[in-house]
Design an enzyme around this catalytic site. Sequence first.
Site, PDB file in Angstrom:
ATOM      1  N   ARG A  69       1.919   1.136  15.034  1.00  0.00           N
ATOM      2  CA  ARG A  69       1.486   0.955  13.652  1.00  0.00           C
ATOM      3  C   ARG A  69       1.906  -0.429  13.174  1.00  0.00           C
ATOM      4  O   ARG A  69       2.682  -1.112  13.830  1.00  0.00           O
ATOM      5  CB  ARG A  69       2.080   2.053  12.760  1.00  0.00           C
ATOM      6  CG  ARG A  69       3.585   1.985  12.641  1.00  0.00           C
ATOM      7  CD  ARG A  69       4.150   3.240  12.042  1.00  0.00           C
ATOM      8  NE  ARG A  69       4.026   3.231  10.587  1.00  0.00           N
ATOM      9  CZ  ARG A  69       4.844   3.941   9.768  1.00  0.00           C
ATOM     10  NH1 ARG A  69       5.791   4.676  10.282  1.00  0.00           N
ATOM     11  NH2 ARG A  69       4.689   3.907   8.471  1.00  0.00           N
ATOM     12  N   SER A 106      -1.287  26.900  -5.795  1.00  0.00           N
ATOM     13  CA  SER A 106      -0.879  28.281  -6.040  1.00  0.00           C
ATOM     14  C   SER A 106      -1.409  28.799  -7.369  1.00  0.00           C
ATOM     15  O   SER A 106      -1.450  30.006  -7.593  1.00  0.00           O
ATOM     16  CB  SER A 106       0.653  28.407  -6.023  1.00  0.00           C
ATOM     17  OG  SER A 106       1.144  28.007  -4.766  1.00  0.00           O
ATOM     18  N   TYR A 152       8.860  15.956   0.401  1.00  0.00           N
ATOM     19  CA  TYR A 152       8.672  17.244  -0.263  1.00  0.00           C
ATOM     20  C   TYR A 152       8.536  17.087  -1.768  1.00  0.00           C
ATOM     21  O   TYR A 152       7.916  17.915  -2.424  1.00  0.00           O
ATOM     22  CB  TYR A 152       9.794  18.205   0.130  1.00  0.00           C
ATOM     23  CG  TYR A 152       9.637  18.574   1.583  1.00  0.00           C
ATOM     24  CD1 TYR A 152       8.648  19.468   1.955  1.00  0.00           C
ATOM     25  CD2 TYR A 152      10.375  17.964   2.573  1.00  0.00           C
ATOM     26  CE1 TYR A 152       8.427  19.762   3.294  1.00  0.00           C
ATOM     27  CE2 TYR A 152      10.164  18.253   3.908  1.00  0.00           C
ATOM     28  CZ  TYR A 152       9.184  19.153   4.260  1.00  0.00           C
ATOM     29  OH  TYR A 152       8.972  19.423   5.572  1.00  0.00           O
ATOM     30  N   LYS A 209       4.265  29.923   3.404  1.00  0.00           N
ATOM     31  CA  LYS A 209       3.410  29.516   2.279  1.00  0.00           C
ATOM     32  C   LYS A 209       1.934  29.566   2.675  1.00  0.00           C
ATOM     33  O   LYS A 209       1.094  30.075   1.928  1.00  0.00           O
ATOM     34  CB  LYS A 209       3.779  28.113   1.811  1.00  0.00           C
ATOM     35  CG  LYS A 209       5.208  28.013   1.341  1.00  0.00           C
ATOM     36  CD  LYS A 209       5.473  26.684   0.704  1.00  0.00           C
ATOM     37  CE  LYS A 209       4.900  26.654  -0.674  1.00  0.00           C
ATOM     38  NZ  LYS A 209       5.867  27.020  -1.697  1.00  0.00           N
ATOM     39  N   ASP A 266       6.698  21.244 -26.826  1.00  0.00           N
ATOM     40  CA  ASP A 266       6.618  19.913 -26.216  1.00  0.00           C
ATOM     41  C   ASP A 266       7.695  19.852 -25.145  1.00  0.00           C
ATOM     42  O   ASP A 266       8.332  20.862 -24.843  1.00  0.00           O
ATOM     43  CB  ASP A 266       6.837  18.809 -27.280  1.00  0.00           C
ATOM     44  CG  ASP A 266       6.191  17.488 -26.846  1.00  0.00           C
ATOM     45  OD1 ASP A 266       6.447  17.059 -25.705  1.00  0.00           O
ATOM     46  OD2 ASP A 266       5.420  16.917 -27.631  1.00  0.00           O
ATOM     47  N   TRP A 296       7.102  -0.165   3.886  1.00  0.00           N
ATOM     48  CA  TRP A 296       7.584   0.545   2.697  1.00  0.00           C
ATOM     49  C   TRP A 296       8.951   1.138   2.937  1.00  0.00           C
ATOM     50  O   TRP A 296       9.681   1.450   2.015  1.00  0.00           O
ATOM     51  CB  TRP A 296       6.577   1.616   2.249  1.00  0.00           C
ATOM     52  CG  TRP A 296       6.716   2.948   2.931  1.00  0.00           C
ATOM     53  CD1 TRP A 296       6.192   3.302   4.137  1.00  0.00           C
ATOM     54  CD2 TRP A 296       7.426   4.102   2.444  1.00  0.00           C
ATOM     55  NE1 TRP A 296       6.526   4.600   4.434  1.00  0.00           N
ATOM     56  CE2 TRP A 296       7.274   5.115   3.407  1.00  0.00           C
ATOM     57  CE3 TRP A 296       8.156   4.387   1.295  1.00  0.00           C
ATOM     58  CZ2 TRP A 296       7.845   6.377   3.265  1.00  0.00           C
ATOM     59  CZ3 TRP A 296       8.721   5.657   1.163  1.00  0.00           C
ATOM     60  CH2 TRP A 296       8.566   6.628   2.135  1.00  0.00           C
ATOM     61  N   HIS A 305      13.261  11.777   3.421  1.00  0.00           N
ATOM     62  CA  HIS A 305      12.691  13.046   3.814  1.00  0.00           C
ATOM     63  C   HIS A 305      12.489  13.995   2.638  1.00  0.00           C
ATOM     64  O   HIS A 305      11.404  14.533   2.469  1.00  0.00           O
ATOM     65  CB  HIS A 305      13.395  13.729   4.978  1.00  0.00           C
ATOM     66  CG  HIS A 305      12.490  14.774   5.527  1.00  0.00           C
ATOM     67  ND1 HIS A 305      11.410  14.453   6.311  1.00  0.00           N
ATOM     68  CD2 HIS A 305      12.394  16.096   5.286  1.00  0.00           C
ATOM     69  CE1 HIS A 305      10.706  15.544   6.537  1.00  0.00           C
ATOM     70  NE2 HIS A 305      11.274  16.546   5.938  1.00  0.00           N
ATOM     71  N   HIS A 316       0.847  -1.193   0.000  1.00  0.00           N
ATOM     72  CA  HIS A 316       0.000   0.000   0.000  1.00  0.00           C
ATOM     73  C   HIS A 316       0.885   1.246   0.000  1.00  0.00           C
ATOM     74  O   HIS A 316       0.694   2.162  -0.792  1.00  0.00           O
ATOM     75  CB  HIS A 316      -0.933   0.005   1.214  1.00  0.00           C
ATOM     76  CG  HIS A 316      -1.564   1.338   1.495  1.00  0.00           C
ATOM     77  ND1 HIS A 316      -2.549   1.870   0.707  1.00  0.00           N
ATOM     78  CD2 HIS A 316      -1.326   2.265   2.455  1.00  0.00           C
ATOM     79  CE1 HIS A 316      -2.898   3.058   1.176  1.00  0.00           C
ATOM     80  NE2 HIS A 316      -2.160   3.333   2.237  1.00  0.00           N
ATOM     81  N   SER A 357      12.724   5.785 -14.086  1.00  0.00           N
ATOM     82  CA  SER A 357      11.671   6.552 -14.740  1.00  0.00           C
ATOM     83  C   SER A 357      11.596   7.960 -14.158  1.00  0.00           C
ATOM     84  O   SER A 357      11.518   8.950 -14.897  1.00  0.00           O
ATOM     85  CB  SER A 357      10.341   5.822 -14.577  1.00  0.00           C
ATOM     86  OG  SER A 357       9.278   6.709 -14.686  1.00  0.00           O
ATOM     87  N   SER A 358      11.656   8.055 -12.838  1.00  0.00           N
ATOM     88  CA  SER A 358      11.577   9.372 -12.191  1.00  0.00           C
ATOM     89  C   SER A 358      12.739  10.252 -12.602  1.00  0.00           C
ATOM     90  O   SER A 358      12.573  11.444 -12.852  1.00  0.00           O
ATOM     91  CB  SER A 358      11.629   9.227 -10.671  1.00  0.00           C
ATOM     92  OG  SER A 358      10.404   8.835 -10.186  1.00  0.00           O
ATOM     93  N   GLU A 399      11.883  13.079  -0.209  1.00  0.00           N
ATOM     94  CA  GLU A 399      10.764  12.464  -0.926  1.00  0.00           C
ATOM     95  C   GLU A 399       9.420  13.029  -0.459  1.00  0.00           C
ATOM     96  O   GLU A 399       8.516  13.248  -1.260  1.00  0.00           O
ATOM     97  CB  GLU A 399      10.798  10.940  -0.709  1.00  0.00           C
ATOM     98  CG  GLU A 399       9.564  10.184  -1.151  1.00  0.00           C
ATOM     99  CD  GLU A 399       9.399  10.141  -2.666  1.00  0.00           C
ATOM    100  OE1 GLU A 399      10.379  10.405  -3.373  1.00  0.00           O
ATOM    101  OE2 GLU A 399       8.280   9.852  -3.115  1.00  0.00           O
ATOM    102  N   HIS A 424      15.198  12.928  11.810  1.00  0.00           N
ATOM    103  CA  HIS A 424      14.070  13.102  12.731  1.00  0.00           C
ATOM    104  C   HIS A 424      13.059  11.957  12.576  1.00  0.00           C
ATOM    105  O   HIS A 424      12.100  11.885  13.321  1.00  0.00           O
ATOM    106  CB  HIS A 424      13.416  14.484  12.583  1.00  0.00           C
ATOM    107  CG  HIS A 424      12.650  14.702  11.328  1.00  0.00           C
ATOM    108  ND1 HIS A 424      12.475  15.939  10.779  1.00  0.00           N
ATOM    109  CD2 HIS A 424      11.999  13.855  10.508  1.00  0.00           C
ATOM    110  CE1 HIS A 424      11.763  15.840   9.677  1.00  0.00           C
ATOM    111  NE2 HIS A 424      11.457  14.591   9.499  1.00  0.00           N
ATOM    112  N   HIS A 425      13.305  11.077  11.613  1.00  0.00           N
ATOM    113  CA  HIS A 425      12.486   9.861  11.522  1.00  0.00           C
ATOM    114  C   HIS A 425      13.050   8.764  12.417  1.00  0.00           C
ATOM    115  O   HIS A 425      12.526   7.659  12.435  1.00  0.00           O
ATOM    116  CB  HIS A 425      12.436   9.360  10.083  1.00  0.00           C
ATOM    117  CG  HIS A 425      11.820  10.341   9.126  1.00  0.00           C
ATOM    118  ND1 HIS A 425      10.487  10.302   8.806  1.00  0.00           N
ATOM    119  CD2 HIS A 425      12.337  11.382   8.451  1.00  0.00           C
ATOM    120  CE1 HIS A 425      10.224  11.283   7.949  1.00  0.00           C
ATOM    121  NE2 HIS A 425      11.325  11.957   7.728  1.00  0.00           N
ATOM    122  N   THR A 439       7.300  26.844   5.634  1.00  0.00           N
ATOM    123  CA  THR A 439       5.988  26.241   5.407  1.00  0.00           C
ATOM    124  C   THR A 439       4.902  27.192   5.881  1.00  0.00           C
ATOM    125  O   THR A 439       3.877  27.375   5.211  1.00  0.00           O
ATOM    126  CB  THR A 439       5.869  24.898   6.153  1.00  0.00           C
ATOM    127  OG1 THR A 439       7.062  24.144   5.908  1.00  0.00           O
ATOM    128  CG2 THR A 439       4.678  24.111   5.671  1.00  0.00           C
TER     129      THR A 439
END
Lengths: 526, 181, 275
Positions: free
Chosen positions: A450, A268, A257, A331, A106, A142, A253, A77, A169-170, A255, A302-303, A328
């Site tokens: 979790r 925006s 963002y 924004k 293009d 994950w 991390h 998931h 791909s990314s 990722e 921080h994770h 943040t």
Amino acid sequence: MEAAHAHEDSHDHAPPSGIVRYLTTTNHKDIGSMYLWFSFTMFLVGGIMALTIRSELFQPGLQLVRPEFFNTMTTLHGLIMVFGAIMPAFVGFANWQIPLMIGAPDMAFPRMNNWSFWLLPPAGMLLIGSLFAPGGGPGAGWTMYAPLTVQQGMGMDLTIFAIHILGMSSIMGSINIVTTILNMRAPGMTLMKMPLFVWTWLITAYLLIAVMPVLAGAVTMTLTDRHFGTHFFNPAGGGDPVMFQHIFWFFGHPEVYIIAIPAFGVVSQVFPAFARKPLFGYASMVYATSSIAILSFLVWAHHMYTVGMPVEAQLYYMFATMLIAVPTGVKVFNWVATIWKGSLTFETPMLFALGFLFLFTLGGFTGLVLSVVPIDVQLHDTYYVVAHFHYVMVAGALFSAFSGVYFWLPKWIGKMYDEKLGKIHFWTSIIFFNVAFFPQHFLGLAGMPRRIPDYSLQFADFNMVSTIGAFGFGISQVFFLYILLKAIKSGEKAPQNPWDGADTLEWTHLPSPAPYHSFEEAPQVK
Amino acid sequence: MNNETRANNRLMLKKLVVMSLLMFGFGYLLVPLYEKICDVTGLNQVVKADELVNTQVDNSRLITVEFDSNSRGGLWRLSALEKKKKVHPGELIEVMYEIHNPSDFSVTGQAIPSYGPTYASKYIKKLDCFCFKQQEILAGETKKLPVVFVIDSDVPLDVHTITLSFTIFEVEGGRTSSAEG
Amino acid sequence: MKVSFIKAILTTVLAAVPCFALAAWNMDFQAGSTVLANDIRDLHVIVMIICVVIFIGVFGFMFYAIFKHRKSVGHKASNFHENTTVEIIWTVIPFFILAGMAWPATETLLAMRDTSAPDMTIKATGYQWLWGYEYLDEDIQFYSTLTTPKGQIEGTEKKTENYLLEVDNPVVVPVGKKVRVLTTANDVLHAWYVPALAVKQDAVPGFIRDTWFKAEKTGVFRGQCAELCGKQHGFMPIVVKVVTQEEYDNWVVSQKKKVSNSELSVENIFVAGTD
């Protein structure tokens, strides 16, 4: 606009029809659509997995699935939603919108664009196929923490391979986007005149190029640890399992963002269009987004507050993490100032953008709570964290994606969606989302870990509420599919610019739907 | 697309490909980098002898050192002969661990030291240790394994207890049946 | 402290809403039984108050705009799009708010990580899927496995009060003593987590980590493994029994007898739960 029309006619090679068109296309609009449909398909697949998880958690006890299958569901998931649904969705937006918004014919590398899309379906199939691998699918979460990954069956190898392909791909997609934005802008379109959506993608693409290879490295190390006798994460051979977490979160991390920043870009565009008022603080938005991107490289640990880092390191990561709240906050304030004293209307894109603003800010608050190390030590790996990142990723990224789809659909297909149905989609989504995820904060505070398939009786009530909300949310998204199909089949014809306040090139220079070949003659931007 | 743009795009492509390859390398570079940082800050310990810097014995302080052990897998059992010892900083200490191999084949193992609190590793200077090399334990053998260390006199004043812990792992392919061995 | 006053108000407000008052719908941390647990709860209250204030500020403006600045009530759009003063203010003020948060957080963190001068040390080793404990000062060691019967998990029997949170051999510690917990693991990562004691520490194979708690009152405190460790991750609870010093001494004597009688090995432990 006339010029664009003329070119449409002069093009003798009309797109081939059927599957061949899509296999061979190098047109950014075709590829954009394919990305979006792929991501929606994966979103439904990942959603079914989420509902499997929630069904098992409806009541205490093991009813539906075995614990090992439950772990596979949480793992897939996560991977499918992050890499299969949200990221490709925003790449789809980038493909459709960036050339239109900067006045380019293009993308810079149309053939590479085709490859970067067609890598995705095999990767998606590998991920889903890993479920049927001998030894079962990947069940290490994950985040794929070592050394649990070493114990997994062949499904883990398929997953690693899928991540390699998705990463490739990314990276190709990002190279394309950066080059397009930097080299292909219409004359007069200076960097600081670009629509904010383009800016956010420029920053995101750089982030992707910087961190996807690091993830590829981390999973390659896992692969060689599994099969080729290396000891990167094996203490017996002088490695350290905690090192995997450092490398993973060095990717992980930013990722977060990578997912959030394009979402910022979409809203925006939407807020000024429906407030009939220019975006407040354009320049500070650009600077805030860039500083968020840079800071995202400096806070990864921080994770990992509970792995036993030295206290000095914990303090540093706490302060650095709190610092991210500043840009943040800027924004969020800018968005509120954008709608302030506007002339607001509330069509579906605006509703989803406001939903994004409201819920993403709530996710930001819980992020602030989690940045405080002592509190995080209590809440780490509990449902509080699950609630937090679903507020950021679902209410943040997904709501923004919905907002973008409703906003640009008239330009893409030349037809309007049903406004009434769109509003129903919004209200069911936001209500059921909160029913599903708000109670998870309380579960986490009370200490429910979790990734567990079964829980003690004290957690029963909120879990039941959460499951009901999750099903409501899931059904709302099937309804979204119906809205899309209805619009494509029998939507009213869309005018060139259905939104009063939208003023970017695709609305001012191109008819709806945007012609297959647009801006072959670059527009002049004042 | 005119030729100039095309050339610019190619150049950009090359730069970005190089950037992503560099980042892939950087991912791997994080491994030695991490080890280096741990080494400098004394977080993880390299399995080699430390140099003794300060040999001044500080008789005014006593630090409790606990000796702990973990035997990975159920095969053998590593244990400290003394569970704890009060020592002065600067004092040369020797303690014994013991390992027993109850099986009928010989096993080779490698021990990894670890410290609680983690930063204490900076102050425990191991001059000799069974963890410096692999240990082969014959079938049925009980072997004594020495550790010689000094607690650095620079150890912060608020440190009263240090745990020295060893985890012994079986080395892959380290088993030989007694007939051959 | 101010905080307890505000907490009292919040509690009253929440209690006024009938469904929140029900005990089953617990919306806060578990009642803490250590000083640290209470400090963390206070920190959380401070951060929540900051969040609520910002929430009211930001969304006050947002909802005011939504209701008053809409086209349908005839509001005409202004055209402003920047204001340097405002932008500087809302960049700088958050710095001060964050600094205000960071200060108490740092204090609590330093206390949390101070494992020096413990009264006793226990080593907790995570296995797939049970916990092994070793009292370093007493030469006591035992394994602690889930005792919830399979029937309760599969739904053929009625679930009892401590469903999934009960073990055969709980950790026993004396009240009011600083207990240092060393964690390590035998196979994969685990995490030793007891919410009411405000302790969560990853257990890393090959390395030891340390943390501590000092229970202020006697009682039984239950927690779970908090780091995904394979299929029975949800079935390896932690139970800590805090007793008086006297009871603890008696327990130590009885345990020492037990240990000498049986050789423990993880291989012949029956793992309860599923499969």
